[in-house]
Design a protein around this motif. Sequence first.
Motif, PDB file in Angstrom:
ATOM      1  N   VAL A  18       0.849  -1.206   0.000  1.00 55.49           N
ATOM      2  CA  VAL A  18       0.000   0.000   0.000  1.00 55.49           C
ATOM      3  C   VAL A  18       0.882   1.252   0.000  1.00 55.49           C
ATOM      4  O   VAL A  18       0.637   2.207  -0.751  1.00 55.49           O
ATOM      5  N   LYS A  19       1.916   1.232   0.831  1.00 51.42           N
ATOM      6  CA  LYS A  19       2.844   2.363   0.891  1.00 51.42           C
ATOM      7  C   LYS A  19       3.525   2.570  -0.458  1.00 51.42           C
ATOM      8  O   LYS A  19       3.679   3.715  -0.918  1.00 51.42           O
ATOM      9  N   THR A  20       3.920   1.479  -1.094  1.00 53.75           N
ATOM     10  CA  THR A  20       4.591   1.570  -2.398  1.00 53.75           C
ATOM     11  C   THR A  20       3.673   2.175  -3.453  1.00 53.75           C
ATOM     12  O   THR A  20       4.080   3.058  -4.218  1.00 53.75           O
ATOM     13  N   ILE A  21       2.419   1.705  -3.479  1.00 52.59           N
ATOM     14  CA  ILE A  21       1.463   2.241  -4.454  1.00 52.59           C
ATOM     15  C   ILE A  21       1.169   3.706  -4.176  1.00 52.59           C
ATOM     16  O   ILE A  21       1.018   4.511  -5.112  1.00 52.59           O
ATOM     17  N   LEU A  22       1.101   4.073  -2.898  1.00 57.63           N
ATOM     18  CA  LEU A  22       0.850   5.469  -2.545  1.00 57.63           C
ATOM     19  C   LEU A  22       1.989   6.367  -3.026  1.00 57.63           C
ATOM     20  O   LEU A  22       1.755   7.428  -3.618  1.00 57.63           O
ATOM     21  N   ILE A  23       3.231   5.928  -2.777  1.00 54.84           N
ATOM     22  CA  ILE A  23       4.386   6.725  -3.212  1.00 54.84           C
ATOM     23  C   ILE A  23       4.408   6.837  -4.734  1.00 54.84           C
ATOM     24  O   ILE A  23       4.582   7.932  -5.292  1.00 54.84           O
ATOM     25  N   GLY A  24       4.237   5.703  -5.409  1.00 54.21           N
ATOM     26  CA  GLY A  24       4.246   5.716  -6.871  1.00 54.21           C
ATOM     27  C   GLY A  24       3.128   6.548  -7.451  1.00 54.21           C
ATOM     28  O   GLY A  24       3.314   7.261  -8.452  1.00 54.21           O
ATOM     29  N   GLY A  25       1.954   6.480  -6.833  1.00 53.04           N
ATOM     30  CA  GLY A  25       0.817   7.260  -7.319  1.00 53.04           C
ATOM     31  C   GLY A  25       1.013   8.749  -7.141  1.00 53.04           C
ATOM     32  O   GLY A  25       0.687   9.542  -8.035  1.00 53.04           O
ATOM     33  N   VAL A  26       1.550   9.140  -5.990  1.00 44.23           N
ATOM     34  CA  VAL A  26       1.792  10.568  -5.735  1.00 44.23           C
ATOM     35  C   VAL A  26       2.828  11.113  -6.709  1.00 44.23           C
ATOM     36  O   VAL A  26       2.661  12.201  -7.278  1.00 44.23           O
ATOM     37  N   LEU A  27       3.914  10.359  -6.892  1.00 42.22           N
ATOM     38  CA  LEU A  27       4.944  10.792  -7.849  1.00 42.22           C
ATOM     39  C   LEU A  27       4.359  10.908  -9.250  1.00 42.22           C
ATOM     40  O   LEU A  27       4.658  11.861  -9.987  1.00 42.22           O
ATOM     41  N   SER A  28       3.521   9.951  -9.624  1.00 42.17           N
ATOM     42  CA  SER A  28       2.905   9.972 -10.960  1.00 42.17           C
ATOM     43  C   SER A  28       1.950  11.151 -11.104  1.00 42.17           C
ATOM     44  O   SER A  28       1.846  11.748 -12.180  1.00 42.17           O
ATOM     45  N   ALA A  29       1.259  11.494 -10.025  1.00 39.62           N
ATOM     46  CA  ALA A  29       0.321  12.615 -10.062  1.00 39.62           C
ATOM     47  C   ALA A  29       1.036  13.929 -10.346  1.00 39.62           C
ATOM     48  O   ALA A  29       0.468  14.853 -10.932  1.00 39.62           O
ATOM     49  N   GLY A 179      -6.905   2.598 -18.906  1.00 41.71           N
ATOM     50  CA  GLY A 179      -7.414   3.807 -19.544  1.00 41.71           C
ATOM     51  C   GLY A 179      -8.934   3.908 -19.453  1.00 41.71           C
ATOM     52  O   GLY A 179      -9.485   4.986 -19.206  1.00 41.71           O
ATOM     53  N   VAL A 180      -9.614   2.777 -19.639  1.00 39.18           N
ATOM     54  CA  VAL A 180     -11.078   2.753 -19.535  1.00 39.18           C
ATOM     55  C   VAL A 180     -11.505   3.092 -18.105  1.00 39.18           C
ATOM     56  O   VAL A 180     -12.419   3.893 -17.886  1.00 39.18           O
ATOM     57  N   LEU A 181     -10.814   2.483 -17.133  1.00 34.86           N
ATOM     58  CA  LEU A 181     -11.143   2.740 -15.723  1.00 34.86           C
ATOM     59  C   LEU A 181     -10.923   4.200 -15.368  1.00 34.86           C
ATOM     60  O   LEU A 181     -11.756   4.825 -14.703  1.00 34.86           O
ATOM     61  N   VAL A 182      -9.805   4.754 -15.834  1.00 32.09           N
ATOM     62  CA  VAL A 182      -9.516   6.163 -15.554  1.00 32.09           C
ATOM     63  C   VAL A 182     -10.553   7.056 -16.229  1.00 32.09           C
ATOM     64  O   VAL A 182     -10.979   8.070 -15.666  1.00 32.09           O
ATOM     65  N   GLY A 183     -10.977   6.670 -17.438  1.00 34.67           N
ATOM     66  CA  GLY A 183     -12.007   7.439 -18.128  1.00 34.67           C
ATOM     67  C   GLY A 183     -13.305   7.498 -17.337  1.00 34.67           C
ATOM     68  O   GLY A 183     -13.971   8.547 -17.270  1.00 34.67           O
ATOM     69  N   VAL A 184     -13.644   6.369 -16.716  1.00 37.70           N
ATOM     70  CA  VAL A 184     -14.846   6.332 -15.877  1.00 37.70           C
ATOM     71  C   VAL A 184     -14.661   7.194 -14.631  1.00 37.70           C
ATOM     72  O   VAL A 184     -15.543   7.950 -14.235  1.00 37.70           O
ATOM     73  N   LEU A 185     -13.475   7.073 -14.034  1.00 40.68           N
ATOM     74  CA  LEU A 185     -13.186   7.832 -12.811  1.00 40.68           C
ATOM     75  C   LEU A 185     -13.153   9.336 -13.066  1.00 40.68           C
ATOM     76  O   LEU A 185     -13.433  10.125 -12.159  1.00 40.68           O
ATOM     77  N   ASN A 186     -12.798   9.722 -14.290  1.00 43.82           N
ATOM     78  CA  ASN A 186     -12.724  11.149 -14.612  1.00 43.82           C
ATOM     79  C   ASN A 186     -14.078  11.833 -14.548  1.00 43.82           C
ATOM     80  O   ASN A 186     -14.170  13.065 -14.585  1.00 43.82           O
ATOM     81  N   GLY A 187     -15.122  11.017 -14.467  1.00 48.77           N
ATOM     82  CA  GLY A 187     -16.462  11.581 -14.298  1.00 48.77           C
ATOM     83  C   GLY A 187     -16.642  12.184 -12.909  1.00 48.77           C
ATOM     84  O   GLY A 187     -17.587  12.930 -12.666  1.00 48.77           O
ATOM     85  N   ILE A 188     -15.728  11.823 -11.994  1.00 51.21           N
ATOM     86  CA  ILE A 188     -15.767  12.383 -10.639  1.00 51.21           C
ATOM     87  C   ILE A 188     -14.770  13.537 -10.585  1.00 51.21           C
ATOM     88  O   ILE A 188     -13.562  13.312 -10.684  1.00 51.21           O
ATOM     89  N   PRO A 189     -15.230  14.769 -10.451  1.00 55.47           N
ATOM     90  CA  PRO A 189     -14.321  15.927 -10.463  1.00 55.47           C
ATOM     91  C   PRO A 189     -13.184  15.795  -9.440  1.00 55.47           C
ATOM     92  O   PRO A 189     -13.401  15.385  -8.305  1.00 55.47           O
ATOM     93  N   ILE A 190     -11.998  16.136  -9.863  1.00 58.51           N
ATOM     94  CA  ILE A 190     -10.771  16.156  -9.052  1.00 58.51           C
ATOM     95  C   ILE A 190     -10.370  14.759  -8.592  1.00 58.51           C
ATOM     96  O   ILE A 190      -9.261  14.295  -8.860  1.00 58.51           O
ATOM     97  N   LEU A 191     -11.272  14.078  -7.884  1.00 55.95           N
ATOM     98  CA  LEU A 191     -10.967  12.750  -7.353  1.00 55.95           C
ATOM     99  C   LEU A 191     -10.577  11.794  -8.464  1.00 55.95           C
ATOM    100  O   LEU A 191      -9.634  11.005  -8.319  1.00 55.95           O
ATOM    101  N   GLY A 192     -11.276  11.873  -9.585  1.00 51.08           N
ATOM    102  CA  GLY A 192     -10.994  10.981 -10.700  1.00 51.08           C
ATOM    103  C   GLY A 192      -9.581  11.139 -11.217  1.00 51.08           C
ATOM    104  O   GLY A 192      -8.889  10.155 -11.468  1.00 51.08           O
ATOM    105  N   ALA A 193      -9.138  12.372 -11.369  1.00 51.76           N
ATOM    106  CA  ALA A 193      -7.785  12.634 -11.885  1.00 51.76           C
ATOM    107  C   ALA A 193      -6.729  12.134 -10.918  1.00 51.76           C
ATOM    108  O   ALA A 193      -5.697  11.586 -11.324  1.00 51.76           O
ATOM    109  N   VAL A 194      -6.961  12.305  -9.628  1.00 51.96           N
ATOM    110  CA  VAL A 194      -5.995  11.877  -8.613  1.00 51.96           C
ATOM    111  C   VAL A 194      -5.896  10.366  -8.567  1.00 51.96           C
ATOM    112  O   VAL A 194      -4.805   9.792  -8.602  1.00 51.96           O
ATOM    113  N   VAL A 195      -7.050   9.702  -8.504  1.00 48.64           N
ATOM    114  CA  VAL A 195      -7.071   8.239  -8.447  1.00 48.64           C
ATOM    115  C   VAL A 195      -6.473   7.654  -9.723  1.00 48.64           C
ATOM    116  O   VAL A 195      -5.822   6.609  -9.703  1.00 48.64           O
ATOM    117  N   GLY A 196      -6.673   8.343 -10.836  1.00 53.68           N
ATOM    118  CA  GLY A 196      -6.148   7.875 -12.121  1.00 53.68           C
ATOM    119  C   GLY A 196      -4.640   7.699 -12.101  1.00 53.68           C
ATOM    120  O   GLY A 196      -4.111   6.768 -12.716  1.00 53.68           O
TER     121      GLY A 196
END
Length: 235
Positions: A18-29, A179-196
């Motif tokens: 979980v920590k690894t995914i969090l670090i990687g996700g934040v860096l990617s964001a 990409g499909v999952l992120v496209g769906v998540l982008n329907g949620i303002p701000i949160l979608g982009a972050v989770v993507g």
Amino acid sequence: MSQISDAVTYPTEHDDWVKTILIGGVLSAFGFLLLPLLPVYGYIVRVIRHTLEEDPRPPTFGDWEELVVDGAKAVVVGVVYMLVPGIVGAIAVGGSIVAIATGTRSATAAGLAGLAVGALLTVVLSLVFGYVAVAAVVAFADERRVGAAFDVGILKPVVLSGEYATAWALSIAVFLAAGVLVGVLNGIPILGAVVGAFVFFYAQVVAARLWAGGYTDARTRAGGLNSPDVGGSAV
């Protein structure tokens, strides 16, 4: 299919996943700043090495200097391989725009046709060179030297193998699904982009696992085929 199921669950096979995914996700964001992507790419190189070394657990972030250096080297390898599609695309698009800008009917028609052909050619070349570039990055990770990424003797049996081709195709499917999952998540303002950002980082780790597995299978098969008189009788 065991290959894809193993790759999909691989990022979670560590107590600190979980920590690894969090670090990687934040860096990617923050990837738009470019510099944060270097340790991300360095981590992908580390994932490849762990897989090649048959370590069942994914690596963690740490030794940041090594991550940044490996990430930078991986970027250089990728850029070199993608120069050809980039140059072809620039020439095709630039020439077509010049033709269209003349304003004549025939030149405009020729320019539009050239633009379409150039775009198609660029896409095809990007796929071909991208296919080889991935194998080159894995070769660099395996040999721990950039020169290996351009060693035909290492790359040829890999890129021409069904094992690597299958792994690469599966990785494309993983990115498309992400990409499909992120496209769906982008329907949620701000949160979608972050989770993507976290979704794409996870997808990169899964893809790296697949690439390394395909590379290993291809090299093993090539080694077996090149072994003299395997299973044969001595004269």
